[in-house]
Scaffold this active site. Structure first.
Site, PDB file in Angstrom:
ATOM      1  N   CYS A 128      19.869 -22.989 -12.516  1.00 21.88           N
ATOM      2  CA  CYS A 128      20.249 -24.268 -11.911  1.00 21.88           C
ATOM      3  C   CYS A 128      19.291 -24.715 -10.805  1.00 21.88           C
ATOM      4  O   CYS A 128      18.141 -25.026 -11.069  1.00 21.88           O
ATOM      5  CB  CYS A 128      21.701 -24.204 -11.427  1.00 21.88           C
ATOM      6  SG  CYS A 128      22.415 -25.833 -11.133  1.00 21.88           S
ATOM      7  N   HIS A 214      25.005 -23.134 -16.560  1.00 23.70           N
ATOM      8  CA  HIS A 214      25.643 -21.986 -15.920  1.00 23.70           C
ATOM      9  C   HIS A 214      26.120 -20.959 -16.926  1.00 23.70           C
ATOM     10  O   HIS A 214      27.269 -20.987 -17.338  1.00 23.70           O
ATOM     11  CB  HIS A 214      26.795 -22.450 -15.021  1.00 23.70           C
ATOM     12  CG  HIS A 214      26.314 -23.098 -13.779  1.00 23.70           C
ATOM     13  ND1 HIS A 214      25.940 -22.385 -12.664  1.00 23.70           N
ATOM     14  CD2 HIS A 214      26.066 -24.400 -13.489  1.00 23.70           C
ATOM     15  CE1 HIS A 214      25.506 -23.209 -11.726  1.00 23.70           C
ATOM     16  NE2 HIS A 214      25.568 -24.447 -12.205  1.00 23.70           N
ATOM     17  N   GLU A 216      26.835 -18.020 -16.420  1.00 18.86           N
ATOM     18  CA  GLU A 216      27.834 -17.101 -15.848  1.00 18.86           C
ATOM     19  C   GLU A 216      29.260 -17.649 -15.975  1.00 18.86           C
ATOM     20  O   GLU A 216      30.210 -16.953 -15.671  1.00 18.86           O
ATOM     21  CB  GLU A 216      27.509 -16.838 -14.375  1.00 18.86           C
ATOM     22  CG  GLU A 216      27.899 -17.942 -13.394  1.00 18.86           C
ATOM     23  CD  GLU A 216      26.958 -19.148 -13.414  1.00 18.86           C
ATOM     24  OE1 GLU A 216      26.006 -19.150 -14.209  1.00 18.86           O
ATOM     25  OE2 GLU A 216      27.203 -20.104 -12.646  1.00 18.86           O
TER      26      GLU A 216
END
Lengths: 241, 1068
Positions: A128, A214, A216
């Site tokens: 990011c 993202h 995660e």
């Protein structure tokens, strides 16, 4: 140009005043408000030996968890005035640049570190905000998206295997496609299927691999997680003889 | 991946008749798939036995066969149309089973046919109990712990390893009769023994019960490149223990954390990969233990399912259409989202609203308890969309057509607490109302949760409804302001509910609401929560700030759909309403559809120019009319639901297209109708209205027994009956009809052995045209919807037909019919009686349309728009050189203990059609398609009542001639013996062994002819019919049907069934 959305304050004039009075996102180093002031160490996966520095711009704790699963040790170092001193004595095999809030274009002082790492052939990985900072350091342009990406249902395509992954995204800025295409050293690895925004890229010669979305999750779909963090590990481990 | 070029001609298999568990959703998915494949350039052939479907409209596919879905028929189509591939995933379990049969018989291999969208291996894994369990084990997922067991000892041994409660399900008993849930080992021992005894093959399934667990469904799509998306998650309001088809459900899931949701999402993706569904949609069900989060995979459907239809409507993501595109090689990222037009369908829809689905049941018709179990029993469903659960929930109740205007059911206060608690524990359709009642009595959320196991989130929402209701009732009408009114509306309260709480008429609340400018806002269902611009005008109402639906200045017509499917009002009306929309669209008129049934084509976002997914309820319809200001409203195509609104709409100044309200009323009001028939000198059965048993008896004696008795008020379940004497009459009235001055009963002469003729016709306000005259196989007294009917008539003499034609034209002229009319006649000893007139499209419109190859709805719409019959050069609907037989299909096997004998109350859920140059073949096809097995040889058991003992003789004689062996109980045996017909005597129950039931259960009987013996022998009769149902033996309960069956068996012995040409599309 500033804009606002309201479901509460319905008087346009009143709301316009409020919007105009608010600071521009590009005037505030937002990340500084959310980082820690000291180095933290996280023990990771004992079956591998690679250790990394994670530069903190406001890291999500789930990223730390995912890095722990892939790397032996993570030194979480805030990007503040002590950054250089803090990393001086650390033993590391790669550097991770974290996510974070705000406009990447106003972050001061990171470029020289990124260049230094690259010159020393230290692998760089990022998510990011960190991904945008790396791009900038290499002369790629960061643009503000007409429609920011927020939500848990964004399809991205991974060119390596041609597969579509549903991902969590939360970014208003992105590396511009034009600058990426114009730069011979870089290639796009992931693309957003909604609007073709760059969602991941790697350097053609150097061990640099970074992601805009993202992986995660938390919240959001986890399906790209394994692929991305495995790629991260390989990027770092390859240099590691 | 590129589009497949190696296949050119694709056969799409439809779902066949509507039965419980497999309804109109497969017409929606089937027609979507066919349209999508055709658009991609393939030559698409359709087979479906159900004429009431949009999918079998000849304009949809390149070629359409309405034929039984059997190997033999499909093989003929493969040969004739040079089929390359078959798509079996959009026609429910029927199509999937057909594909398995084709594989088993080697037909796929013989013709080198590829199955699209699924492979045999995946079907076997998904459907095989052990295979599925093993597959789940291999990817580390848990499925319910269970085992198929054949001995008592094994049952005990297995149960010792399980946590209680344990559920026992005997194999091959009707609706799981004999099973149960055991809380202790002692209970388990008793139930296991009973289950093993009752199962004809001594087999039970012993399973750890997940009753009370939370239940979720995930809709998954996968493409050939292994891309997977979750289209939506669905959460059940009713916890495990209630079949998901019988559960209230919401989408998206409401009570999962992100972590829990992502876990189920990951599992879903792992499962579709493991089972190996290469392309298309699947539905995966999970149980989640609320105590500890333990997850069990319940099942997976490797095809488009009922919930995919719901999810398509809930999200705007057309699963069946996309599944068809994936099946021919496209990948998700290559298909455009039609709603945004700029993004691909390789994404997951986001919802900024909530949808609620509530099933619709018809328990009264089956006279069985309304308990909800793991056996699905609902016959339809509604979906509603709102900006919060409370709004959507109340709106869904309003949509259900069960006489409520929200979560509000009168008269529950009369039950004591014990009864109430029982109603919380045992799920029934009434449970949400009882939850509300429990709150009103001061029960706490925790207590209600303890009794129901329903998630506190849902219960808290209901509590909020109760609190707002209290707030309304404590407020004053005069003080009603915009803010509070808007809040009530956002909680889903209808104007009529608010009016009742404030002691005001609905109209007063409505005016006040409009005066305060509290108007609904319409929002788009756009797949993306407004992230991208949406181009499809698919709306729902709420009471938020910004309205997104605007009236366009062009000629526009609103078509009202039929609401939820229920018995008597099924998919036929969806066919009519959808057709109307398509026709009006073609004529350049803006069409606006209002309907709330997700299992329909009419609620597909591309059927009409604009779709309002809203209740067909006066308030909601009027709100849309106020906004759109249409040039007219069509309400004669959606069955009785919209027709009922005609008076209120006309009073509100709405222009109704078609027959005028006053003439609709004249056809529906018994008194006015009889007056009209008298004036026209058309006969109808004698009868009268009685307010007491004495009056009823007097009328009956006056007109002579037998009589047909029915309550005048419509409250499902009280039913009607044919009674033959005074005792029976009084018995029925006392038991069932509860006659009094408020609730009179209607007594009509029952025309015994009369046959019934059904006419569908059209009028232009002056003159009429007859579209079809059908003859029923069953005699008058059997509900027309439960009768087989033949087009054209095959036994009616020309002079009788003439009388029917004259009467039809006279009625059309008198009622100034514009559009459809349906008239039912009884022909009794050369006289013609009118039994019923429906001034609207009837159930048989699609059947007649497809039989004649004329799109009748198209004609009707033109007439409603003012064209004259003389101007419409409609082809002649006379004899076309073929016979078509429509056969009803029942879902009796879902209702243990139900009596299958046909009567005046309609209970069929679907229909099929057989078509052939030969009547015998058309009949055989209709039976075959309906799943009624006509044996070519073997044993026929006959047991008929005294009225039929003479009538049955010719049937018995022909059966002997055809080589069947006859079996009969004493009475019928004697009658046959006297007539010189040889039959074997078989003991009644309790009169020796093997008795008739044992004989049936052993599989020795191949066909049963059993006309009801009356009240005294009822139990024996019932046992015979139950055994037949269980063994899937055709049990014929009327003599005319037996005669037709014998004709069919005769034909079947001598001929092979062949396909009749494709369904015609006669254009003009």
């Amino acid at each position: 140009m500033k804009g606002g959305i309201t479901t509460e304050l319905l008087d346009p004039e009143e709301f316009l005043k409020q919007v105009k009075a608010s600071p521009s996102i590009s005037d505030v180093d937002l990340y500084k408000q959310v980082i820690s002031d000291k180095v933290e160490v996280f023990e990771g996966n004992p079956s591998v030996k690679e250790k990394i520095i994670a530069i903190d711009f406001g890291i999500k704790s789930n990223i730390i968890k995912d890095l722990q699963a892939k790397f032996n040790k993570i030194y979480l170092v805030p990007f503040d005035d002590n950054f250089e001193a803090n990393i001086a004595d650390l033993d590391y095999d790669g550097v991770f640049l974290s996510n974070g809030p705000g406009d990447p274009r106003i972050v001061k002082g990171i470029d020289k570190f990124i260049k230094q790492f690259a010159e020393n052939n230290i692998p760089l990985i990022a998510i990011c905000f960190g991904h945008q900072l790396i791009g900038q350091a290499f002369g790629l342009k960061t643009i503000k998206l007409p429609f920011g990406h927020h939500g848990g249902n964004h399809p991205v395509k991974y060119f390596d295997n041609g597969r579509v992954y549903i991902t969590a995204q939360n970014h208003n800025y992105a590396i511009s496609n034009e600058s990426l295409e114009a730069n011979e050293d870089w290639e796009m690895t992931w693309v957003n299927l909604y609007d073709h925004t760059v969602e991941g890229m790697k350097h053609k010669q150097l061990p640099i691999n970074c992601i805009q979305f993202h992986p995660e999750a938390s919240p959001g779909p986890r399906e790209a997680n394994e692929k991305v963090f495995e790629d991260f590990y390989k990027t770092v481990a390859k240099q590691d003889k | 991946m590129p589009l497949r070029q190696d296949i050119k001609r694709i056969l799409v298999i439809g779902a066949g008749p509507i039965v419980i568990g497999q309804a109109g959703e497969f017409d929606y998915s089937g027609s979507q798939a066919v349209k999508a494949l055709k658009k991609l350039g393939y030559y698409v052939v359709v087979i479906n036995s159900n004429p009431a479907t949009v999918m079998t409209d000849p304009e949809i596919a390149n070629k359409t066969y309405i034929e039984p879905i059997t190997n033999g028929i499909i093989e003929q189509i493969i040969q004739r149309d040079k089929i390359d591939a078959i798509l079996p995933t959009v026609g429910g379990q029927t199509a999937l089973n057909a594909a398995l049969d084709l594989e088993k018989e080697g037909i796929l291999k013989k013709y080198n046919i590829e199955l699209l969208g699924v492979n045999i291996k995946s079907i076997n894994i998904a459907e095989g109990r052990r295979e599925f369990k093993q597959a789940m084990d291999e990817i580390g997922l848990l499925s319910p712990e269970g085992e198929i067991i054949n001995t008592y000892e094994d049952a005990i041994a297995f149960a010792e390893h399980l946590d209680f409660p344990i559920i026992v399900r005997p194999s091959y008993t009707l609706g799981g009769t004999g099973g149960g849930v055991a809380e202790t080992m002692d209970e388990f021992k008793r139930i296991a023994r009973q289950g093993l005894d009752l199962s004809p093959i001594s087999e039970i399934l012993v399973e750890r019960s997940l009753i009370g667990w939370k239940e979720y469904e995930f809709e998954v799509m996968r493409d050939i490149a292994d891309n997977v998306v979750i289209v939506a998650s669905v959460e059940n309001f009713d916890p495990m223990g209630v079949h998901t088809g019988d559960s209230i459900t919401v989408a998206p899931a409401q009570t999962l954390t992100d972590d829990e949701y992502q876990t189920l999402r990951d599992y879903s993706i792992a499962i579709i990969r493991k089972v190996g569904v290469a392309t298309g949609g699947s539905n995966i069900q999970f149980g989640v233990n609320p105590a500890n989060g333990e997850v069990r995979v319940i099942e997976m459907n490797p095809r488009v399912s009922r919930s995919s239809a719901l999810v398509s409507k809930a999200t705007g993501y057309p699963i069946a259409k996309i599944a068809a595109q994936l099946a021919v090689g496209l990948t998700l990222d290559e298909i455009d989202n039609e709603i945004t037009q700029t993004t691909p369908v390789s994404f997951e829809p986001s919802l900024d609203y909530i949808i609620v689905k509530i099933p619709r049941w018809d328990f009264e018709k089956f006279k069985v308890p309304s308990n909800l179990t793991t056996q699905m029993k609902s016959v339809g469903e509604v979906m509603s969309i709102g900006s919060n659960f409370r709004e959507a929930f109340q709106k869904a109740f309003r949509s259900l057509e069960i006489g409520v205007d929200g979560l509000d059911y009168k008269g529950l206060d009369k039950f004591d607490d014990e009864y109430l608690i029982n109603k919380l524990i045992v799920p029934t359709p009434m449970r949400p109302f009882f939850i509300k009642e429990a709150y009103k009595r001061g029960m706490s959320l925790d207590e209600i949760q303890k009794h129901t196991n329903i998630d506190p989130w849902f219960l808290d929402n209901i509590l909020e409804i109760v609190e707002v209701e209290k707030e309304i009732s404590e407020s004053k009408f005069e003080e009603l302001d915009a803010e509070s009114l808007k809040s009530y509306k956002l909680h889903g309260f209808s104007d009529s509910q608010i009016g009742r709480l404030l002691n005001k008429d609905t109209e007063v609340i409505r005016s006040k609401r409009k005066e305060l400018k509290v108007l609904p806002t319409y929002k788009k269902v756009d797949t993306c929560a407004a992230e991208f611009e949406a181009h499809t005008p698919y709306y729902y109402s709420t009471y938020m700030n910004e309205n997104e639906s605007f009236s366009v200045d062009r000629k526009k017509i609103i078509v009202l759909g039929g609401g939820p499917f229920r018995i008597g009002q099924g998919i036929e009306f969806d066919y009519c309403a959808s057709q109307a929309s398509m026709i009006l669209k073609d004529m350049g008129i803006e069409t606006i559809m209002i309907n709330c049934n997700p299992e329909t084509v009419s609620t597909d976002y591309d059927t009409s120019d604009k779709l309002y997914f809203e209740p067909v309820f006066l308030e909601d319809v009027m709100n849309i009319i106020d906004l759109e200001k249409p040039d007219g409203v069509i309400l004669q195509l959606g069955g009785q639901t919209p027709l009922k609104l005609s008076k209120a709409l006309e009073d509100a100044g709405v222009k109704i297209l078609g027959t005028s309200q006053s003439n609709i009323d004249r056809a529906e009001d018994r008194g006015r109708f009889m007056e009209m028939l008298d004036e026209l000198q058309i006969a109808y059965p004698a009868g009268g209205t009685a307010n007491s048993i004495e009056e009823a008896t007097k009328i009956a004696l006056n007109i002579g027994f037998p009589v047909i008795v029915r309550p005048s008020y419509v409250l499902g379940g009280r039913g009607m009956a044919v009674v033959y004497d005074e005792v029976d009459l009084q018995h029925f009235i006392i038991e069932a009809a509860k006659v009094n001055e408020d609730h009179p009963v209607l007594i009509d002469k029952f025309l015994e052995h009369a046959y019934e003729v059904d006419v569908d016709a059209l009028g232009d306000g002056k003159s009429g045209v007859i579209a079809g005259i059908m003859q029923h196989i069953e005699e008058a007294g059997i509900h027309s919807g439960d009768s087989s009917s033949v087009l054209p008539t095959y036994l009616v003499e020309p002079h009788i037909i003439d009388k029917i034609r004259f009467a039809t034209y006279k009625i059309i002229e008198k009622l100034e019919i514009i559009g459809f009319i349906n008239i039912q006649f009884a022909v009794y000893r050369d006289n013609v009686f009118v039994i019923e007139v429906n001034p609207r499209a009837s159930r048989t419109v699609p059947f007649v349309s497809k039989s004649n190859g004329i799109a009748l709805t198209k004609v009707a719409v033109k007439l409603m728009l003012g064209e004259k019959i003389s101007d419409i050069k409609m082809p002649n609907p006379g004899f076309m050189g073929h016979y078509t037989v429509k056969c009803p299909v029942f879902s009796f096997s879902k209702f243990p203990g139900v009596d299958t004998v046909l009567g005046p109350e309609m209970r069929s859920t679907g229909e099929v059609m057989g078509i052939s140059e030969f009547f015998g073949e058309a009949y055989v096809k209709s039976q075959l398609a309906a799943g009624n097995h006509l044996p070519k040889s073997g044993n026929v058991f006959i047991s008929v009542n005294d009225f039929d003992k003479q009538e049955v003789l010719p049937v018995a004689r022909r059966l002997i001639e055809l080589g069947y062996e006859l079996w009969a109980t004493l009475g019928t045996h004697s009658a046959l013996q006297v007539a010189g017909i040889k039959s074997n005597l078989i003991p009644k129950i309790g009169a020796g062994s093997p008795n008739v039931i044992e004989k049936i259960q052993s599989g020795d009987i191949n066909l049963i002819i059993n006309t009801p013996l009356g009240r005294k022998a009822y139990q024996d009769d019932l046992s015979i019919r139950e055994a037949a149902l269980q063994k899937k033996i055709l049990c014929i309960t009327t003599i005319p049907a037996a005669k037709a069956a014998v004709d069919g068996m005769d034909w079947l012995q001598k001929n092979q069934i062949t396909i009749f040409g494709p369904i015609l599309n006669r254009t003009w």
